[in-house]
Design an enzyme around this catalytic site. Structure first.
Site, PDB file in Angstrom:
ATOM      1  N   ARG A 100       0.862  -1.295  -0.106  1.00 34.62           N
ATOM      2  CA  ARG A 100       0.272  -0.059  -0.169  1.00 34.62           C
ATOM      3  C   ARG A 100       0.711   1.481  -0.292  1.00 34.62           C
ATOM      4  O   ARG A 100       1.721   1.512   0.592  1.00 34.62           O
ATOM      5  CB  ARG A 100      -1.035  -0.101   1.204  1.00 34.62           C
ATOM      6  CG  ARG A 100      -1.755   1.219   1.471  1.00 34.62           C
ATOM      7  CD  ARG A 100      -3.086   0.918   0.449  1.00 34.62           C
ATOM      8  NE  ARG A 100      -3.779   2.596   0.910  1.00 34.62           N
ATOM      9  CZ  ARG A 100      -4.464   3.081   1.273  1.00 34.62           C
ATOM     10  NH1 ARG A 100      -5.575   1.810   2.434  1.00 34.62           N
ATOM     11  NH2 ARG A 100      -5.608   4.658   1.644  1.00 34.62           N
TER      12      ARG A 100
ATOM     13  N   ARG B  38      -5.189   0.874  -5.250  1.00 33.95           N
ATOM     14  CA  ARG B  38      -4.936   0.878  -3.728  1.00 33.95           C
ATOM     15  C   ARG B  38      -4.715  -0.508  -3.932  1.00 33.95           C
ATOM     16  O   ARG B  38      -5.909  -1.702  -4.278  1.00 33.95           O
ATOM     17  CB  ARG B  38      -5.935   1.101  -2.573  1.00 33.95           C
ATOM     18  CG  ARG B  38      -7.103   0.813  -2.336  1.00 33.95           C
ATOM     19  CD  ARG B  38      -8.205   1.447  -1.472  1.00 33.95           C
ATOM     20  NE  ARG B  38      -7.563   2.546  -1.837  1.00 33.95           N
ATOM     21  CZ  ARG B  38      -8.003   3.714  -1.068  1.00 33.95           C
ATOM     22  NH1 ARG B  38      -7.948   3.686   0.747  1.00 33.95           N
ATOM     23  NH2 ARG B  38      -7.977   5.487  -1.054  1.00 33.95           N
TER      24      ARG B  38
ATOM     25  N   ASP C 168      -6.484  -2.098   1.395  1.00 34.46           N
ATOM     26  CA  ASP C 168      -7.372  -0.874   1.961  1.00 34.46           C
ATOM     27  C   ASP C 168      -7.695  -1.788   3.154  1.00 34.46           C
ATOM     28  O   ASP C 168      -8.578  -2.615   2.778  1.00 34.46           O
ATOM     29  CB  ASP C 168      -8.314  -0.184   1.446  1.00 34.46           C
ATOM     30  CG  ASP C 168      -8.342   0.428   2.033  1.00 34.46           C
ATOM     31  OD1 ASP C 168      -7.977   1.683   3.082  1.00 34.46           O
ATOM     32  OD2 ASP C 168     -10.387   1.748   2.364  1.00 34.46           O
TER      33      ASP C 168
ATOM     34  N   ASP D 290     -10.131  -1.251   6.956  1.00 30.44           N
ATOM     35  CA  ASP D 290     -10.498  -0.222   7.928  1.00 30.44           C
ATOM     36  C   ASP D 290     -10.909  -1.161   8.898  1.00 30.44           C
ATOM     37  O   ASP D 290     -11.917  -1.775   8.692  1.00 30.44           O
ATOM     38  CB  ASP D 290     -11.377   0.383   6.990  1.00 30.44           C
ATOM     39  CG  ASP D 290     -11.053   1.731   6.137  1.00 30.44           C
ATOM     40  OD1 ASP D 290      -9.923   1.970   6.125  1.00 30.44           O
ATOM     41  OD2 ASP D 290     -11.436   1.764   4.747  1.00 30.44           O
TER      42      ASP D 290
END
Length: 152
Positions: free
Chosen positions: A81, A90, A93, A95
């Site tokens: 990343r 990307r 990712d 989260d």
């Protein structure tokens, strides 16, 4: 502590990147309990980029939110990343979307994720994992996602 994570990738071998992120988390002592189906989704805010693969995972760890955030960021970096524009392309990712502790506010992290209620690509995989999942204020994710349908 239990956390719900969102995973996404739109560069390289996307499915392998999602699996590598889960493996990296597990290698760091984070227990991956369940993973949602993987969805192919169109990019939202930056449309001129490849489609994403998105999924969600339920994980358990003894780490506090900032500790888990550090692990997640390290795994992302190890998987290639690179810094770039928000919502841009990307390789991976990851989260922190929700946690069993309710709400969390810090300059580096907000839980629930501040844009979760507007992101179908994050809500649907979470609902797959647990249709009864709620925001800290008691709203069911399925109801929030249904309201998105009404707005489309």
């Amino acid at each position: 502590m239990r956390y719900w994570l969102g995973l996404g990738s739109n560069l390289g071998d996307r499915r392998t990147s999602l699996q590598a992120a889960l493996s990296g988390l597990a290698a760091s002592g984070v227990r991956v309990r369940e993973v949602s189906p993987v969805y192919s989704t169109a990019p939202r805010d930056v449309p001129d980029q490849p489609e994403f693969l998105n999924a969600a995972a339920v994980v358990d760890t003894d780490l506090a939110p900032l500790g888990l955030l550090d692990v997640v960021k390290r795994v992302e970096t190890e998987l290639g990343r690179a810094p770039g524009p928000r919502s841009g392309p990307r390789r991976i990712d990851c989260d922190l979307l929700l946690w069993e502790g309710g709400s969390w506010e810090h300059e580096r992290l907000s839980i629930p994720h501040p844009r979760l209620a507007t992101r179908r690509f994050a809500l649907v995989p979470l609902i797959d994992l647990d249709p009864g999942l709620t925001f800290p204020d008691g709203r069911l994710l399925v109801d929030v996602e249904a309201r998105l349908d009404a707005l489309d």
